[in-house]
Design a protein around this motif. Structure first.
Motif, PDB file in Angstrom:
ATOM      1  N   MET A   1       0.852  -1.201   0.000  1.00  0.00           N
ATOM      2  CA  MET A   1       0.000   0.000   0.000  1.00  0.00           C
ATOM      3  C   MET A   1       0.881   1.241   0.000  1.00  0.00           C
ATOM      4  SD  MET A   1      -3.057   1.407   0.167  1.00  0.00           S
ATOM      5  CE  MET A   1      -4.183   0.124   0.718  1.00  0.00           C
ATOM      6  N   LYS A   2       0.972   1.888  -1.147  1.00  0.00           N
ATOM      7  CA  LYS A   2       1.801   3.088  -1.273  1.00  0.00           C
ATOM      8  C   LYS A   2       0.959   4.333  -0.941  1.00  0.00           C
ATOM      9  CE  LYS A   2       5.865   1.640  -3.034  1.00  0.00           C
ATOM     10  NZ  LYS A   2       7.198   2.026  -2.518  1.00  0.00           N
ATOM     11  N   ILE A   3       1.426   5.102   0.020  1.00  0.00           N
ATOM     12  CA  ILE A   3       0.750   6.332   0.409  1.00  0.00           C
ATOM     13  C   ILE A   3       1.636   7.512   0.022  1.00  0.00           C
ATOM     14  CG2 ILE A   3      -0.145   7.704   2.322  1.00  0.00           C
ATOM     15  CD1 ILE A   3      -0.644   5.107   3.832  1.00  0.00           C
ATOM     16  N   ALA A   4       1.091   8.419  -0.776  1.00  0.00           N
ATOM     17  CA  ALA A   4       1.859   9.591  -1.211  1.00  0.00           C
ATOM     18  C   ALA A   4       1.332  10.840  -0.532  1.00  0.00           C
ATOM     19  CB  ALA A   4       1.779   9.743  -2.729  1.00  0.00           C
ATOM     20  N   ILE A   5       2.247  11.716  -0.166  1.00  0.00           N
ATOM     21  CA  ILE A   5       1.899  13.000   0.434  1.00  0.00           C
ATOM     22  C   ILE A   5       2.370  14.077  -0.525  1.00  0.00           C
ATOM     23  CG2 ILE A   5       2.248  14.591   2.368  1.00  0.00           C
ATOM     24  CD1 ILE A   5       2.834  10.845   2.743  1.00  0.00           C
ATOM     25  N   LEU A  20       2.536   9.793  10.399  1.00  0.00           N
ATOM     26  CA  LEU A  20       2.430   8.481   9.773  1.00  0.00           C
ATOM     27  C   LEU A  20       3.484   7.523  10.339  1.00  0.00           C
ATOM     28  CD1 LEU A  20       1.842   9.583   6.077  1.00  0.00           C
ATOM     29  CD2 LEU A  20       0.240   8.243   7.455  1.00  0.00           C
ATOM     30  N   LEU A  21       4.698   8.010  10.477  1.00  0.00           N
ATOM     31  CA  LEU A  21       5.775   7.174  11.013  1.00  0.00           C
ATOM     32  C   LEU A  21       5.534   6.839  12.482  1.00  0.00           C
ATOM     33  CD1 LEU A  21       8.819   8.911   9.290  1.00  0.00           C
ATOM     34  CD2 LEU A  21       7.796   6.707   8.693  1.00  0.00           C
ATOM     35  N   GLU A  22       5.047   7.814  13.237  1.00  0.00           N
ATOM     36  CA  GLU A  22       4.746   7.575  14.649  1.00  0.00           C
ATOM     37  C   GLU A  22       3.656   6.525  14.816  1.00  0.00           C
ATOM     38  OE1 GLU A  22       3.703  11.431  16.058  1.00  0.00           O
ATOM     39  OE2 GLU A  22       5.776  12.181  16.013  1.00  0.00           O
ATOM     40  N   ASP A  26       5.229   1.990   7.446  1.00  0.00           N
ATOM     41  CA  ASP A  26       6.520   1.562   6.897  1.00  0.00           C
ATOM     42  C   ASP A  26       7.051   2.682   6.010  1.00  0.00           C
ATOM     43  OD1 ASP A  26       8.666   0.439   5.604  1.00  0.00           O
ATOM     44  OD2 ASP A  26       7.575  -1.305   4.832  1.00  0.00           O
ATOM     45  N   PRO A  27       8.205   3.269   6.336  1.00  0.00           N
ATOM     46  CA  PRO A  27       8.701   4.377   5.513  1.00  0.00           C
ATOM     47  C   PRO A  27       8.888   3.998   4.055  1.00  0.00           C
ATOM     48  CG  PRO A  27      10.386   3.617   7.081  1.00  0.00           C
ATOM     49  CD  PRO A  27       9.094   2.991   7.482  1.00  0.00           C
ATOM     50  N   ALA A  28       9.156   2.720   3.795  1.00  0.00           N
ATOM     51  CA  ALA A  28       9.350   2.279   2.412  1.00  0.00           C
ATOM     52  C   ALA A  28       8.042   2.331   1.619  1.00  0.00           C
ATOM     53  CB  ALA A  28       9.924   0.869   2.386  1.00  0.00           C
ATOM     54  N   GLN A  29       6.909   2.424   2.320  1.00  0.00           N
ATOM     55  CA  GLN A  29       5.612   2.502   1.647  1.00  0.00           C
ATOM     56  C   GLN A  29       5.104   3.940   1.530  1.00  0.00           C
ATOM     57  OE1 GLN A  29       4.109  -0.267   0.245  1.00  0.00           O
ATOM     58  NE2 GLN A  29       6.116  -1.109   0.788  1.00  0.00           N
ATOM     59  N   GLY A  45      16.488  10.311   3.574  1.00  0.00           N
ATOM     60  CA  GLY A  45      17.354   9.868   4.662  1.00  0.00           C
ATOM     61  C   GLY A  45      16.611   9.097   5.734  1.00  0.00           C
ATOM     62  N   ARG A  46      15.288   9.234   5.767  1.00  0.00           N
ATOM     63  CA  ARG A  46      14.465   8.506   6.742  1.00  0.00           C
ATOM     64  C   ARG A  46      13.840   7.254   6.134  1.00  0.00           C
ATOM     65  NH1 ARG A  46      10.632  13.099   9.318  1.00  0.00           N
ATOM     66  NH2 ARG A  46      10.193  11.463  10.866  1.00  0.00           N
ATOM     67  N   GLY A  47      14.227   6.949   4.899  1.00  0.00           N
ATOM     68  CA  GLY A  47      13.774   5.718   4.269  1.00  0.00           C
ATOM     69  C   GLY A  47      12.576   5.856   3.362  1.00  0.00           C
ATOM     70  N   LEU A  48      12.107   7.090   3.126  1.00  0.00           N
ATOM     71  CA  LEU A  48      10.963   7.297   2.250  1.00  0.00           C
ATOM     72  C   LEU A  48      11.410   7.407   0.800  1.00  0.00           C
ATOM     73  CD1 LEU A  48       9.992   8.467   5.116  1.00  0.00           C
ATOM     74  CD2 LEU A  48       8.346   9.779   3.782  1.00  0.00           C
ATOM     75  N   GLU A  49      10.513   7.051  -0.100  1.00  0.00           N
ATOM     76  CA  GLU A  49      10.739   7.341  -1.510  1.00  0.00           C
ATOM     77  C   GLU A  49      10.375   8.801  -1.747  1.00  0.00           C
ATOM     78  OE1 GLU A  49       9.199   6.005  -5.984  1.00  0.00           O
ATOM     79  OE2 GLU A  49       8.570   4.845  -4.217  1.00  0.00           O
ATOM     80  N   THR A  50      11.148   9.486  -2.548  1.00  0.00           N
ATOM     81  CA  THR A  50      10.854  10.888  -2.847  1.00  0.00           C
ATOM     82  C   THR A  50      10.675  11.071  -4.350  1.00  0.00           C
ATOM     83  OG1 THR A  50      13.206  11.500  -3.011  1.00  0.00           O
ATOM     84  CG2 THR A  50      12.159  11.707  -0.844  1.00  0.00           C
ATOM     85  N   ARG A  51       9.721  11.958  -4.701  1.00  0.00           N
ATOM     86  CA  ARG A  51       9.459  12.240  -6.107  1.00  0.00           C
ATOM     87  C   ARG A  51       9.248  13.747  -6.267  1.00  0.00           C
ATOM     88  NH1 ARG A  51       5.088   7.385  -7.693  1.00  0.00           N
ATOM     89  NH2 ARG A  51       6.437   5.639  -7.039  1.00  0.00           N
ATOM     90  N   VAL A  52       9.898  14.318  -7.249  1.00  0.00           N
ATOM     91  CA  VAL A  52       9.787  15.754  -7.509  1.00  0.00           C
ATOM     92  C   VAL A  52       8.629  16.011  -8.457  1.00  0.00           C
ATOM     93  CG1 VAL A  52      10.951  17.787  -8.451  1.00  0.00           C
ATOM     94  CG2 VAL A  52      12.258  16.099  -7.136  1.00  0.00           C
ATOM     95  N   ALA A  53       7.764  16.941  -8.074  1.00  0.00           N
ATOM     96  CA  ALA A  53       6.636  17.313  -8.929  1.00  0.00           C
ATOM     97  C   ALA A  53       6.189  18.716  -8.583  1.00  0.00           C
ATOM     98  CB  ALA A  53       5.480  16.336  -8.772  1.00  0.00           C
ATOM     99  N   ASP A  54       5.601  19.376  -9.556  1.00  0.00           N
ATOM    100  CA  ASP A  54       5.074  20.727  -9.397  1.00  0.00           C
ATOM    101  C   ASP A  54       3.609  20.703  -9.809  1.00  0.00           C
ATOM    102  OD1 ASP A  54       4.331  23.444  -9.820  1.00  0.00           O
ATOM    103  OD2 ASP A  54       6.412  24.003 -10.210  1.00  0.00           O
TER     104      ASP A  54
END
Length: 287
Positions: A1-5, A20-22, A26-29, A45-54
């Protein structure tokens, strides 16, 4: 289950990720989406996937939402541009077959009749028309809208406003972030739900002045100002004219309950009473 912010690098977005982490996510999700790769780096650095978007660039949003299951769409900060920006995100979410979009709207969006609500109402309608499953997080006023001005209040001894005896159901940004995290991680079907979120002890600006006075140990009073005069005061102090009009309009609408919330939704989602005004002021003064 991928959750994007989406809007992860903003003040609310960062707090949502913390929440969410607290809560054991899962940071990988988790996927943090923002405009700046540099500002996204700490999440990586905290294990999350990052994506650049505007939000202004549809293709960048489309790429960022690939393989996303749930999306938190944090409303854009550029007043006057948000309907177009949110359209881009909602279209991308639909094309990516995102299963749920949670949108941060404003308390009493439809009934409050504030100018600030116009783009939120438009976005709510876009979601309704899109066919995407969505949930509305109608956030009330942030207590920080006032505590960020504490030094000004203390230096002048005055809180200016046009709200009369109207009440505000404010809560700190972190409480709204925890509510968003609770909804995103919920195993219940959230589709179609509308949460009216706000503090459970609404206050007038006179009461705000009293709380500041008590916490700081010096007198601060509330001064009600005629609306147009307040617009002039704001613009003379450097606030852009359009934003000054929106701020004062919101104050005027407070008189008729635009930012007063009695649903209890915030307390229910976060599992406790929202943080009190007095505590928030004391914490702000201690920084």
């Amino acid at each position: 289950m991928k959750i994007a912010i989406a809007g992860a690098t903003g003040q609310l977005g960062q707090l949502v990720i913390d929440s969410l982490l607290e809560r054991g996510a899962d940071p990988a999700q988790l996927i943090a989406i923002g405009r700046s790769e540099e500002k996204l780096a700490p999440f990586a650095g905290r294990g999350l996937e990052t994506r650049v978007a505007d939000y202004n660039v549809p293709q960048s949003v489309a790429t960022a939402l690939e393989a996303v299951d749930k999306l938190l769409l944090i409303s854009g900060s550029e007043v006057g541009q948000r309907t177009v920006q949110h359209t881009n995100v909602i279209n991308a979410a639909k094309n990516a077959k995102v299963s749920l979009v949670a949108y941060t709207s404003i308390a009493n969006a439809v009934t409050g009749e504030t100018k600030l609500a116009a783009e939120h109402i438009a976005t709510e309608q876009l979601l309704a028309d899109s066919g995407v499953s969505y949930v509305l997080l109608r956030n009330g006023w942030y207590t920080e809208n006032y505590t960020d001005q504490l030094m000004g209040y203390l230096n002048s001894g005055v809180i200016l406003g046009a709200a009369g005896d109207g009440k505000v159901s404010a809560a700190p940004r972190a409480d709204y972030a925890q509510a968003a995290a609770a909804v995103l991680l919920s195993g219940d079907d959230q589709s179609g739900k509308i949460y009216e979120l706000g503090g459970d002890k609404p206050f007038t600006l006179t009461q705000l002045a009293g709380a500041v006075s008590a916490a700081a140990g010096q007198e601060v009073r509330y001064q009600d100002v005629e609306a147009q005069k307040l617009v002039e005061i704001y613009t003379e102090s450097g606030v852009p004219a359009m934003f000054a009009e929106i701020l004062v309009d919101t104050d005027v609408r407070i008189r008729t309950g635009a930012l007063e919330v009695s649903s209890g939704d915030l307390a229910q989602l976060i599992g406790r009473a929202p943080t009190s005004l007095g505590k928030t002021i004391k914490e702000a003064l201690s920084k």
